[in-house]
Design a protein around this motif. Sequence first.
Motif, PDB file in Angstrom:
ATOM      1  N   SER A 234      65.935  18.126 -70.223  1.00  0.00           N
ATOM      2  CA  SER A 234      65.138  18.502 -68.979  1.00  0.00           C
ATOM      3  C   SER A 234      63.574  18.189 -69.220  1.00  0.00           C
ATOM      4  O   SER A 234      62.882  18.091 -68.569  1.00  0.00           O
ATOM      5  N   ALA A 235      63.305  18.283 -70.559  1.00  0.00           N
ATOM      6  CA  ALA A 235      61.911  18.155 -71.120  1.00  0.00           C
ATOM      7  C   ALA A 235      61.530  16.586 -71.188  1.00  0.00           C
ATOM      8  O   ALA A 235      60.419  16.204 -71.394  1.00  0.00           O
ATOM      9  N   GLY A 236      62.549  15.695 -70.993  1.00  0.00           N
ATOM     10  CA  GLY A 236      62.205  14.276 -70.995  1.00  0.00           C
ATOM     11  C   GLY A 236      62.328  13.644 -72.466  1.00  0.00           C
ATOM     12  O   GLY A 236      61.855  12.583 -72.674  1.00  0.00           O
ATOM     13  N   LEU A 237      63.036  14.433 -73.433  1.00  0.00           N
ATOM     14  CA  LEU A 237      63.122  14.014 -74.658  1.00  0.00           C
ATOM     15  C   LEU A 237      63.892  12.891 -74.713  1.00  0.00           C
ATOM     16  O   LEU A 237      63.907  11.897 -76.004  1.00  0.00           O
ATOM     17  N   GLY A 238      65.000  12.810 -74.151  1.00  0.00           N
ATOM     18  CA  GLY A 238      66.175  11.687 -74.147  1.00  0.00           C
ATOM     19  C   GLY A 238      67.472  11.811 -73.322  1.00  0.00           C
ATOM     20  O   GLY A 238      67.358  12.500 -72.436  1.00  0.00           O
ATOM     21  N   ILE A 239      68.383  11.081 -73.862  1.00  0.00           N
ATOM     22  CA  ILE A 239      69.663  11.095 -73.017  1.00  0.00           C
ATOM     23  C   ILE A 239      70.548  11.880 -73.630  1.00  0.00           C
ATOM     24  O   ILE A 239      70.483  12.108 -75.153  1.00  0.00           O
ATOM     25  N   ALA A 240      71.508  12.605 -73.278  1.00  0.00           N
ATOM     26  CA  ALA A 240      72.813  13.364 -73.788  1.00  0.00           C
ATOM     27  C   ALA A 240      73.982  13.321 -73.145  1.00  0.00           C
ATOM     28  O   ALA A 240      74.070  12.991 -71.953  1.00  0.00           O
ATOM     29  N   PHE A 241      74.964  13.212 -73.831  1.00  0.00           N
ATOM     30  CA  PHE A 241      76.155  13.028 -73.550  1.00  0.00           C
ATOM     31  C   PHE A 241      76.758  14.667 -73.675  1.00  0.00           C
ATOM     32  O   PHE A 241      76.962  15.292 -74.528  1.00  0.00           O
ATOM     33  N   LEU A 242      77.067  14.977 -72.287  1.00  0.00           N
ATOM     34  CA  LEU A 242      77.426  16.744 -72.221  1.00  0.00           C
ATOM     35  C   LEU A 242      78.581  17.069 -71.350  1.00  0.00           C
ATOM     36  O   LEU A 242      78.874  16.266 -70.493  1.00  0.00           O
ATOM     37  N   PRO A 243      79.385  17.931 -71.787  1.00  0.00           N
ATOM     38  CA  PRO A 243      80.464  18.097 -70.809  1.00  0.00           C
ATOM     39  C   PRO A 243      80.059  18.697 -69.410  1.00  0.00           C
ATOM     40  O   PRO A 243      78.693  19.434 -69.286  1.00  0.00           O
ATOM     41  N   ARG A 244      80.446  18.077 -68.555  1.00  0.00           N
ATOM     42  CA  ARG A 244      79.944  18.350 -67.063  1.00  0.00           C
ATOM     43  C   ARG A 244      79.839  20.052 -66.588  1.00  0.00           C
ATOM     44  O   ARG A 244      78.828  20.356 -66.150  1.00  0.00           O
ATOM     45  N   TYR A 245      80.592  20.725 -67.530  1.00  0.00           N
ATOM     46  CA  TYR A 245      80.664  22.204 -67.158  1.00  0.00           C
ATOM     47  C   TYR A 245      79.375  22.443 -67.444  1.00  0.00           C
ATOM     48  O   TYR A 245      79.017  23.828 -66.952  1.00  0.00           O
ATOM     49  N   ILE A 297      94.849  29.292 -59.385  1.00  0.00           N
ATOM     50  CA  ILE A 297      93.762  30.070 -59.634  1.00  0.00           C
ATOM     51  C   ILE A 297      93.070  29.328 -60.628  1.00  0.00           C
ATOM     52  O   ILE A 297      91.468  29.126 -60.419  1.00  0.00           O
ATOM     53  N   VAL A 298      93.421  28.872 -61.873  1.00  0.00           N
ATOM     54  CA  VAL A 298      92.770  27.839 -62.601  1.00  0.00           C
ATOM     55  C   VAL A 298      92.107  26.620 -61.978  1.00  0.00           C
ATOM     56  O   VAL A 298      90.897  26.334 -62.218  1.00  0.00           O
ATOM     57  N   SER A 299      92.592  25.865 -61.151  1.00  0.00           N
ATOM     58  CA  SER A 299      92.077  24.782 -60.328  1.00  0.00           C
ATOM     59  C   SER A 299      90.735  25.315 -59.412  1.00  0.00           C
ATOM     60  O   SER A 299      89.811  24.667 -59.339  1.00  0.00           O
ATOM     61  N   GLN A 300      91.115  26.414 -58.856  1.00  0.00           N
ATOM     62  CA  GLN A 300      90.033  27.176 -57.797  1.00  0.00           C
ATOM     63  C   GLN A 300      88.638  27.166 -58.661  1.00  0.00           C
ATOM     64  O   GLN A 300      87.538  27.028 -58.196  1.00  0.00           O
ATOM     65  N   ILE A 301      88.864  27.790 -59.917  1.00  0.00           N
ATOM     66  CA  ILE A 301      87.872  28.162 -60.914  1.00  0.00           C
ATOM     67  C   ILE A 301      87.198  26.819 -61.400  1.00  0.00           C
ATOM     68  O   ILE A 301      86.071  26.862 -61.080  1.00  0.00           O
ATOM     69  N   ALA A 302      87.974  25.879 -61.653  1.00  0.00           N
ATOM     70  CA  ALA A 302      87.536  24.814 -62.126  1.00  0.00           C
ATOM     71  C   ALA A 302      86.697  23.964 -61.009  1.00  0.00           C
ATOM     72  O   ALA A 302      85.675  23.378 -61.354  1.00  0.00           O
ATOM     73  N   ALA A 303      86.924  23.961 -59.663  1.00  0.00           N
ATOM     74  CA  ALA A 303      86.431  23.530 -58.552  1.00  0.00           C
ATOM     75  C   ALA A 303      84.979  24.240 -58.474  1.00  0.00           C
ATOM     76  O   ALA A 303      84.207  23.404 -57.953  1.00  0.00           O
ATOM     77  N   LYS A 304      84.822  25.239 -58.999  1.00  0.00           N
ATOM     78  CA  LYS A 304      83.331  25.735 -58.465  1.00  0.00           C
ATOM     79  C   LYS A 304      82.376  25.177 -59.352  1.00  0.00           C
ATOM     80  O   LYS A 304      81.147  25.261 -58.959  1.00  0.00           O
ATOM     81  N   PHE A 305      82.955  24.425 -60.481  1.00  0.00           N
ATOM     82  CA  PHE A 305      81.847  23.846 -61.288  1.00  0.00           C
ATOM     83  C   PHE A 305      81.593  22.238 -60.911  1.00  0.00           C
ATOM     84  O   PHE A 305      80.857  21.255 -61.621  1.00  0.00           O
ATOM     85  N   GLU A 306      82.349  21.758 -59.741  1.00  0.00           N
ATOM     86  CA  GLU A 306      82.128  20.466 -59.441  1.00  0.00           C
ATOM     87  C   GLU A 306      81.057  20.057 -58.521  1.00  0.00           C
ATOM     88  O   GLU A 306      80.319  21.055 -57.947  1.00  0.00           O
ATOM     89  N   VAL A 307      80.459  19.119 -58.716  1.00  0.00           N
ATOM     90  CA  VAL A 307      78.972  18.691 -58.464  1.00  0.00           C
ATOM     91  C   VAL A 307      79.156  18.134 -56.893  1.00  0.00           C
ATOM     92  O   VAL A 307      79.967  17.167 -56.821  1.00  0.00           O
TER      93      VAL A 307
END
Length: 307
Positions: A234-245, A297-307
């Motif tokens: 966020s500060a513009g320091l570089g690139i990161a590979f992060l879990p989408r969650y 239920i697990v799939s519905q919870i995961a869907a809340k994190f989709e962009v």
Amino acid sequence: MRITLRQLQVFQTVCEQRSYSRAAELLALTQPAVSQQIRQLEDVLDHRLFEYVGKKLYRTDAADYLLASTADVFQRFDVLDMQLSELRGTLQGEIRIAAESSAKYLLPHLLAAFQRQHANIYPILNVFNRTQTIRRLNENRDDLVIMTDVPSDLDLDFMPFLSNPIVAVVQAGHLLTQHTGEVPLKALQQFTLLRRENGSGTRKACEAFFHQKHIHFENVVEFNSYEAQREGVSAGLGIAFLPRYCVYRELRDGSLVELPIKELPIVRSWCLVHPRNRHLSPAAQAFENFIVQQRQIVSQIAAKFEV
């Protein structure tokens, strides 16, 4: 053998704290009382349990064996307590869950859904990096473990239950966001990589991916948490590979951007894991059944994190 449960409790606490004084403080005992309990155990076992190297306290091999047996003893009492509660018609008790840090964003939502069905079961969640999680598996410290990339050299039962995609993210307005269409993976190498510390499962997966794709970053900045890594992006320091969650909010509000790269995401699966010889308590078995049987239920919870 003349071993008491109190001695095992003191021993387990010293192992966890790696300090007689901290163990004494947690157990509301004096340090001499803790030392006496350990000496009595050593006399019964005819083995030293701890030794100092410099000012650091280390377990001996005998202590490692005793620690595994101690965890088994207390786990059996937990199971007995839950079995008695079942006889009374209520399933209650605690579940000790250890999770890799990438799961900490999703797991509270799963636990909330589980507890709506089992109000008298109380989860105790602790979050660690991959190396620490494997150490806890070796020591049989937890009822269940949630991790990716389950080690093949341990005797484990595991069940994959949800994908954990890792994506490349940059600050909004970053030079790479000006590409039309897909961003070439090689184009990332000229920028600073923000990576996790050694021992992180995400770092391990990324390094294997970079090796496979012949990608090398000259400039690297290291962080020991996803939150710090995310703030660095966020500060513009570089690139990161992060879990989408862990960046779904920032991706939604546009402060961070997921780069459209053909070879990404790196997809791994979270797994529910426990030592094969560990008898699951009724509460832990109930959580495993929830993950298996409540896929919707697990799939519905995961869907809340989709962009």
